[in-house]
Design a protein around this motif. Structure first.
Motif, PDB file in Angstrom:
ATOM      1  N   ARG A  31       4.547  49.997 -74.678  1.00 29.70           N
ATOM      2  CA  ARG A  31       4.452  48.609 -74.237  1.00 29.70           C
ATOM      3  C   ARG A  31       5.367  47.684 -75.026  1.00 29.70           C
ATOM      4  O   ARG A  31       5.469  46.514 -74.724  1.00 29.70           O
ATOM      5  CB  ARG A  31       3.004  48.128 -74.381  1.00 29.70           C
ATOM      6  CG  ARG A  31       2.052  48.733 -73.384  1.00 29.70           C
ATOM      7  CD  ARG A  31       2.236  48.097 -72.034  1.00 29.70           C
ATOM      8  NE  ARG A  31       1.883  46.691 -72.070  1.00 29.70           N
ATOM      9  CZ  ARG A  31       2.273  45.801 -71.176  1.00 29.70           C
ATOM     10  NH1 ARG A  31       3.068  46.142 -70.200  1.00 29.70           N
ATOM     11  NH2 ARG A  31       1.883  44.545 -71.262  1.00 29.70           N
ATOM     12  N   GLU A  34       7.804  44.799 -73.559  1.00 31.47           N
ATOM     13  CA  GLU A  34       7.519  44.583 -72.155  1.00 31.47           C
ATOM     14  C   GLU A  34       6.603  43.399 -71.979  1.00 31.47           C
ATOM     15  O   GLU A  34       5.831  43.048 -72.861  1.00 31.47           O
ATOM     16  CB  GLU A  34       6.867  45.828 -71.541  1.00 31.47           C
ATOM     17  CG  GLU A  34       7.790  47.032 -71.570  1.00 31.47           C
ATOM     18  CD  GLU A  34       7.085  48.282 -71.099  1.00 31.47           C
ATOM     19  OE1 GLU A  34       5.887  48.177 -70.773  1.00 31.47           O
ATOM     20  OE2 GLU A  34       7.704  49.343 -71.086  1.00 31.47           O
ATOM     21  N   ASP A  38       4.407  43.595 -64.403  1.00 31.32           N
ATOM     22  CA  ASP A  38       5.582  43.526 -63.559  1.00 31.32           C
ATOM     23  C   ASP A  38       5.176  42.958 -62.207  1.00 31.32           C
ATOM     24  O   ASP A  38       4.325  43.532 -61.527  1.00 31.32           O
ATOM     25  CB  ASP A  38       6.179  44.917 -63.377  1.00 31.32           C
ATOM     26  CG  ASP A  38       6.697  45.478 -64.682  1.00 31.32           C
ATOM     27  OD1 ASP A  38       7.899  45.351 -64.925  1.00 31.32           O
ATOM     28  OD2 ASP A  38       5.882  46.037 -65.442  1.00 31.32           O
ATOM     29  N   LEU A  41       4.968  45.241 -58.971  1.00 28.48           N
ATOM     30  CA  LEU A  41       5.384  46.614 -59.248  1.00 28.48           C
ATOM     31  C   LEU A  41       4.617  47.585 -58.363  1.00 28.48           C
ATOM     32  O   LEU A  41       5.147  48.607 -57.926  1.00 28.48           O
ATOM     33  CB  LEU A  41       5.145  46.947 -60.725  1.00 28.48           C
ATOM     34  CG  LEU A  41       5.446  48.385 -61.175  1.00 28.48           C
ATOM     35  CD1 LEU A  41       6.931  48.683 -61.011  1.00 28.48           C
ATOM     36  CD2 LEU A  41       5.021  48.595 -62.630  1.00 28.48           C
ATOM     37  N   ARG A 182       1.602  48.797 -64.776  1.00 32.04           N
ATOM     38  CA  ARG A 182       2.607  49.632 -65.431  1.00 32.04           C
ATOM     39  C   ARG A 182       1.944  50.708 -66.277  1.00 32.04           C
ATOM     40  O   ARG A 182       2.326  51.881 -66.241  1.00 32.04           O
ATOM     41  CB  ARG A 182       3.547  48.789 -66.286  1.00 32.04           C
ATOM     42  CG  ARG A 182       4.519  49.614 -67.135  1.00 32.04           C
ATOM     43  CD  ARG A 182       5.538  48.747 -67.835  1.00 32.04           C
ATOM     44  NE  ARG A 182       6.524  48.240 -66.887  1.00 32.04           N
ATOM     45  CZ  ARG A 182       7.622  48.917 -66.543  1.00 32.04           C
ATOM     46  NH1 ARG A 182       7.862  50.100 -67.062  1.00 32.04           N
ATOM     47  NH2 ARG A 182       8.475  48.412 -65.682  1.00 32.04           N
ATOM     48  N   GLU A 183       0.932  50.320 -67.061  1.00 31.23           N
ATOM     49  CA  GLU A 183       0.242  51.317 -67.890  1.00 31.23           C
ATOM     50  C   GLU A 183      -0.449  52.376 -67.031  1.00 31.23           C
ATOM     51  O   GLU A 183      -0.406  53.573 -67.339  1.00 31.23           O
ATOM     52  CB  GLU A 183      -0.802  50.651 -68.791  1.00 31.23           C
ATOM     53  CG  GLU A 183      -0.224  49.783 -69.894  1.00 31.23           C
ATOM     54  CD  GLU A 183      -0.085  48.330 -69.481  1.00 31.23           C
ATOM     55  OE1 GLU A 183       0.211  47.503 -70.350  1.00 31.23           O
ATOM     56  OE2 GLU A 183      -0.270  48.022 -68.288  1.00 31.23           O
TER      57      GLU A 183
END
Length: 268
Positions: A31, A34, A38, A41, A182-183
């Motif tokens: 991370r 970042e 996003d 995303l 994202r994670e």
């Protein structure tokens, strides 16, 4: 039949939903540098896969003949609670008061918390989610609301309780899409999140549990996952009822179309 028995008989997929992917938390170094999330995303074509894509959610949520409506709602509510709680737990390390100072959803939507006295307050996302999970756990463990013993009855206001719980769980799902997708993608759990969202969406479309203004923040994802088309075939009228509360329910349907009244422990 109590809802615990219904869960065991009808909900085989929740028990293996996450079995193929080990639950480990994303590494903090992934991370570094970042942002908190996003934008959209989750709409990228490469990340639109859904776990168990062949599963027809309309059939999953459709009330079987002879089964009590409240039993059915209880079963699905418990399954959704377990899934949302598990998924959020994998990224909770990154949902802090510093990274998520507000409880946000896509498109800049912000959710406020109402306490038991109806007082509105702005809290950080991890505090909001903790309130949601604590409230939901307490609610489903309350024998007077979610009865598990023979001959115990569901309360008259049970559907309104389910509406509130589903609404709060939707807020947590919306936050995961907005701030932590994202994670989840790095953990290869995004397909599980999509499946949970599809389940929640199908349940809402079938029984009109959420208002249109609540779900519009993820309407683009419904379209991308092709959930809206399927829902429109069987539950298009349900969306209209959820949006305006003025539609006429089918005689054979257990769906109730009365407007949802904002209650304490719900979000603005």
């Amino acid at each position: 039949m109590c809802h615990a028995v219904v869960l065991g008989v009808l909900f085989s997929f929740p028990s293996y939903l996450y079995s193929a992917v080990p639950f480990r938390k994303a590494r903090r170094k992934e991370r570094e540098g970042e942002g908190a999330g996003d934008p959209k995303l989750y709409l990228q074509e490469a990340l639109l896969e859904r776990k168990l894509p062949e599963l027809d959610m309309r059939q999953l949520v459709d009330l079987p003949d002879g089964l009590d409506y409240n039993e059915w709602l209880a079963s699905h509510t418990l399954a959704l609670f377990d899934h949302v709680n598990l998924l959020y737990g994998t990224v909770s390390e990154f949902c802090t008061a510093a990274t998520c100072a507000d409880m946000t959803g896509p498109g800049g939507r912000t959710y406020a918390w109402y306490d038991e006295r109806g007082k509105k307050s702005r809290v950080a996302a991890p505090q909001y989610v903790d309130y949601v999970m604590t409230y939901t756990q307490k609610t489903v463990n309350d024998e007077t609301i979610f009865p598990t013993k023979y001959a115990n009855e569901f309360p008259a206001q049970f559907e309104s309780v389910v509406r509130r719980v589903v609404r709060l769980l939707f807020h947590v799902v919306a936050h995961m899409y907005a701030a932590h997708f994202r994670e989840l993608a790095m953990l290869r759990l995004h397909a599980h999140l999509h499946l949970t969202f599809a389940h929640l969406t199908a349940l809402d479309r079938r029984f009109a549990l959420l208002e249109h203004k609540e779900t519009e923040v993820l309407r683009d994802l419904e379209v991308a996952l092709r959930l809206s088309e399927a829902a429109g075939e069987a539950g298009g009228a349900g969306e209209a009822g959820a949006a305006g509360g003025a539609g006429e329910a089918d005689d054979a349907s257990p769906r109730r179309r009365s407007p949802v009244v904002t209650q304490p422990l719900a979000s603005a």
